[in-house]
Design a protein around this motif. Structure first.
Motif, PDB file in Angstrom:
ATOM      1  N   UNK A  27       0.850  -1.190   0.000  1.00 23.99           N
ATOM      2  CA  UNK A  27       0.000   0.000   0.000  1.00 23.99           C
ATOM      3  C   UNK A  27       0.886   1.241   0.000  1.00 23.99           C
ATOM      4  N   UNK A  28       0.680   2.132  -0.959  1.00 26.04           N
ATOM      5  CA  UNK A  28       1.427   3.391  -1.009  1.00 26.04           C
ATOM      6  C   UNK A  28       0.522   4.539  -0.584  1.00 26.04           C
ATOM      7  N   UNK A  29       0.860   5.198   0.529  1.00 17.62           N
ATOM      8  CA  UNK A  29       0.180   6.423   0.953  1.00 17.62           C
ATOM      9  C   UNK A  29       0.942   7.610   0.370  1.00 17.62           C
ATOM     10  N   UNK A  30       0.230   8.498  -0.319  1.00 16.55           N
ATOM     11  CA  UNK A  30       0.848   9.686  -0.916  1.00 16.55           C
ATOM     12  C   UNK A  30       0.292  10.910  -0.210  1.00 16.55           C
ATOM     13  N   UNK A  31       1.178  11.731   0.339  1.00 16.14           N
ATOM     14  CA  UNK A  31       0.794  12.917   1.109  1.00 16.14           C
ATOM     15  C   UNK A  31       1.581  14.114   0.580  1.00 16.14           C
ATOM     16  N   UNK A  32       1.012  15.297   0.616  1.00 13.81           N
ATOM     17  CA  UNK A  32       1.749  16.468   0.135  1.00 13.81           C
ATOM     18  C   UNK A  32       2.840  16.836   1.138  1.00 13.81           C
ATOM     19  N   UNK A  33       2.455  17.374   2.276  1.00 13.42           N
ATOM     20  CA  UNK A  33       3.428  17.746   3.315  1.00 13.42           C
ATOM     21  C   UNK A  33       3.235  16.806   4.498  1.00 13.42           C
ATOM     22  N   UNK A  34       4.303  16.121   4.871  1.00 17.19           N
ATOM     23  CA  UNK A  34       4.210  15.128   5.939  1.00 17.19           C
ATOM     24  C   UNK A  34       4.408  15.821   7.288  1.00 17.19           C
ATOM     25  N   UNK A  35       3.396  16.589   7.666  1.00 15.64           N
ATOM     26  CA  UNK A  35       3.416  17.340   8.916  1.00 15.64           C
ATOM     27  C   UNK A  35       2.086  17.088   9.634  1.00 15.64           C
ATOM     28  N   UNK A  36       1.960  17.632  10.850  1.00 12.93           N
ATOM     29  CA  UNK A  36       0.732  17.444  11.618  1.00 12.93           C
ATOM     30  C   UNK A  36      -0.486  17.871  10.806  1.00 12.93           C
ATOM     31  N   UNK A  37      -1.608  17.275  11.110  1.00 14.71           N
ATOM     32  CA  UNK A  37      -2.824  17.490  10.341  1.00 14.71           C
ATOM     33  C   UNK A  37      -3.053  16.250   9.506  1.00 14.71           C
ATOM     34  N   UNK A  58       5.920   3.501  -8.348  1.00 18.65           N
ATOM     35  CA  UNK A  58       4.822   2.526  -8.395  1.00 18.65           C
ATOM     36  C   UNK A  58       5.179   1.352  -9.303  1.00 18.65           C
ATOM     37  N   UNK A  59       5.794   1.639 -10.442  1.00 17.98           N
ATOM     38  CA  UNK A  59       6.166   0.560 -11.359  1.00 17.98           C
ATOM     39  C   UNK A  59       7.258  -0.320 -10.761  1.00 17.98           C
ATOM     40  N   UNK A  60       8.184   0.296 -10.049  1.00 22.74           N
ATOM     41  CA  UNK A  60       9.275  -0.491  -9.452  1.00 22.74           C
ATOM     42  C   UNK A  60       8.780  -1.402  -8.340  1.00 22.74           C
ATOM     43  N   UNK A  61       7.894  -0.863  -7.468  1.00 21.47           N
ATOM     44  CA  UNK A  61       7.469  -1.608  -6.282  1.00 21.47           C
ATOM     45  C   UNK A  61       6.163  -2.375  -6.478  1.00 21.47           C
ATOM     46  N   UNK A  62       5.448  -2.111  -7.563  1.00 14.59           N
ATOM     47  CA  UNK A  62       4.216  -2.846  -7.890  1.00 14.59           C
ATOM     48  C   UNK A  62       3.189  -2.814  -6.750  1.00 14.59           C
ATOM     49  N   UNK A  63       2.750  -1.623  -6.411  1.00 16.46           N
ATOM     50  CA  UNK A  63       1.749  -1.459  -5.359  1.00 16.46           C
ATOM     51  C   UNK A  63       0.384  -1.944  -5.831  1.00 16.46           C
ATOM     52  N   UNK A  64      -0.323  -2.607  -4.941  1.00 12.44           N
ATOM     53  CA  UNK A  64      -1.691  -3.034  -5.226  1.00 12.44           C
ATOM     54  C   UNK A  64      -2.683  -1.929  -4.895  1.00 12.44           C
ATOM     55  N   UNK A  65      -2.362  -1.129  -3.867  1.00 12.94           N
ATOM     56  CA  UNK A  65      -3.246  -0.054  -3.420  1.00 12.94           C
ATOM     57  C   UNK A  65      -2.462   1.249  -3.377  1.00 12.94           C
ATOM     58  N   UNK A  66      -3.031   2.301  -3.932  1.00 13.30           N
ATOM     59  CA  UNK A  66      -2.519   3.667  -3.743  1.00 13.30           C
ATOM     60  C   UNK A  66      -3.583   4.444  -2.987  1.00 13.30           C
ATOM     61  N   UNK A  67      -3.186   5.017  -1.860  1.00 12.85           N
ATOM     62  CA  UNK A  67      -4.106   5.751  -0.984  1.00 12.85           C
ATOM     63  C   UNK A  67      -3.569   7.170  -0.850  1.00 12.85           C
ATOM     64  N   UNK A  68      -4.290   8.148  -1.400  1.00  8.85           N
ATOM     65  CA  UNK A  68      -3.796   9.524  -1.427  1.00  8.85           C
ATOM     66  C   UNK A  68      -4.461  10.375  -0.334  1.00  8.85           C
ATOM     67  N   UNK A  69      -3.753  11.427   0.059  1.00 15.57           N
ATOM     68  CA  UNK A  69      -4.204  12.330   1.117  1.00 15.57           C
ATOM     69  C   UNK A  69      -3.899  13.767   0.689  1.00 15.57           C
ATOM     70  N   UNK A  70      -4.793  14.691   1.000  1.00 16.80           N
ATOM     71  CA  UNK A  70      -4.669  16.123   0.695  1.00 16.80           C
ATOM     72  C   UNK A  70      -4.809  16.375  -0.806  1.00 16.80           C
TER      73      UNK A  70
END
Length: 411
Positions: free
Chosen positions: A39-49, A115-127
């Protein structure tokens, strides 16, 4: 009681039931496949919130069945902790908060390669920004399952109509390629569907958890000494970035109005941002006794000592710092915006005022100071609500439930 604030129209979504059998039994001790699902979580700024929510999501995910990764912009305050917890992390050189066509395109290229290198099954985006570039990259790589958590909105009524239309259009472009939308509150879910950035049939409410173990349940007696505040002084404060969204100048103007009737009151702002100097100047202009602490990891500990916690935001998802203040039992006065009204029920778990109305905020704060027993009762009711709905185990079980549901559908 102080004059009532209008909370807004009714919504079709409700908070999840923590006692639901499906939620309570979702965590599995056996793998859902021969190897953990990546599972790949994609976040813009990895800060509180939103970043704090993402970190809690990853740390609470069942590691037997899933292998979580986090990708986001460089420089976030939470990278060190994620790495200490042995979470796989990728810092994207070209991920930016503001809109930047060149850097946004290069961020998509970075994500496609990952994504192509690691072959993620799930991409979960935030913000919003990560939600767009992450879902475009997932589409280009034909990722089987794509989810997006709606923490709030990148547009608001105080930007130009042209810019607002652009932001909404970009959200709508990636909507068809999203298998599930997870909104942090019922009203956020309703707003997202109303503007067609999410589909009604696959939008679900998943509360944005806070790490309750780190939130004090009673005021820390050492804080006032550390901040140089007298023990008998009334303290009104807030926690958050000093930017347009949080409206710190409205907090200062509210403080000036409160100070006229409570001349011994002290006011504290925990956080930093682009409006810090403007906030300091406004306090000097209005003669407000304001303490600006800057950023500190002790924000929840400091907020636990406030006699009244104030939210002056002009728009908000739910407000992580507000929920932490509620969890500590603090009386809260907040603006009636977006998901805030799903947590603050006027006169029950706190008090509501209209945004961009510092005098209205001040009236509610003065009422809370004049009716301390009632204010503390609301604080206790707010703590009970937050400690039930925003528990990490509930959020992580709900997220895993949606992962398993979508995995089952794909199979």
């Amino acid at each position: 009681m102080a004059d009532s604030a209008v909370a807004g129209s009714a919504v079709d979504w409700v908070w999840p039931d923590p006692e639901c059998g499906d939620i309570r039994t979702v965590v599995r001790e056996e793998p859902v496949s021969a190897s953990p699902v990546k599972v790949l979580h994609v976040i813009t700024r990895f800060v509180d919130g939103a970043g704090g929510n993402t970190l809690v999501s990853v740390l609470g995910l069942n590691r037997v069945g899933f292998e979580p990764w986090i990708a986001g912009a460089e420089g976030g305050a939470l990278w060190a902790r994620a790495e200490a917890e042995r979470v796989a992390t990728v810092k994207l050189r070209h991920m930016r908060g503001p809109m930047s066509p060149l850097h946004d395109l290069l961020a998509i290229v970075e994500l496609v390669r990952l994504i192509r290198r690691e072959r993620f099954t799930i991409v979960h985006t935030h913000s919003s920004k990560a939600g767009f570039v992450g879902r475009v990259a997932a589409l280009l790589c034909r990722v089987p399952i794509v989810l997006h958590t709606i923490h709030g909105f990148s547009w608001h009524d105080y930007m130009t109509p042209r810019r607002r239309r652009l932001y909404v259009t970009l959200e709508r472009l990636v909507r068809p390629y999203t298998d599930a939308f997870l909104a942090v509150s019922p009203r956020v879910a309703q707003d997202a569907v109303d503007i067609a950035m999410a589909d009604r049939a696959n939008t679900f409410v998943v509360p944005s958890a806070i790490e309750l173990d780190t939130v004090p349940t009673r005021p820390d007696s050492l804080i006032r000494d550390e901040l140089g505040i007298p023990e008998d002084a009334v303290v009104v404060g807030t926690v958050g970035r000093l930017d347009l969204q949080k409206a710190p100048l409205d907090f200062v103007r509210m403080a000036a109005a409160v100070q006229r009737t409570r001349p011994g009151a002290r006011f504290v702002v925990v956080g930093e941002g682009e409006l810090m100097n403007d906030t300091r100047k406004e306090a000097c202009r209005l003669g407000v006794d304001l303490l600006l602490t800057g950023y500190t990891p002790e924000a929840a500990r400091i907020a636990s000592t406030f006699d009244v916690y104030v939210v002056s935001s002009i728009y908000e998802g739910v407000g992580r710092a507000m929920c932490e203040a509620l969890a500590s039992g603090r009386p809260v006065v907040a603006t009636a915006v977006n998901g805030v009204v799903d947590v603050i029920e006027d006169g029950v778990t706190g008090l509501l005022a209209q945004p961009r109305d510092p005098d209205g905020l001040a009236r509610k704060v003065i009422w809370a100071l004049d009716h301390q027993d009632d204010a503390l009762r609301m604080g206790r009711a707010g703590a009970e609500r937050v400690r039930t709905l925003f528990h990490p185990s509930l959020m992580c079980a709900l997220i895993e439930l949606h992962y398993l549901r979508l995995l089952g559908a794909r199979r």
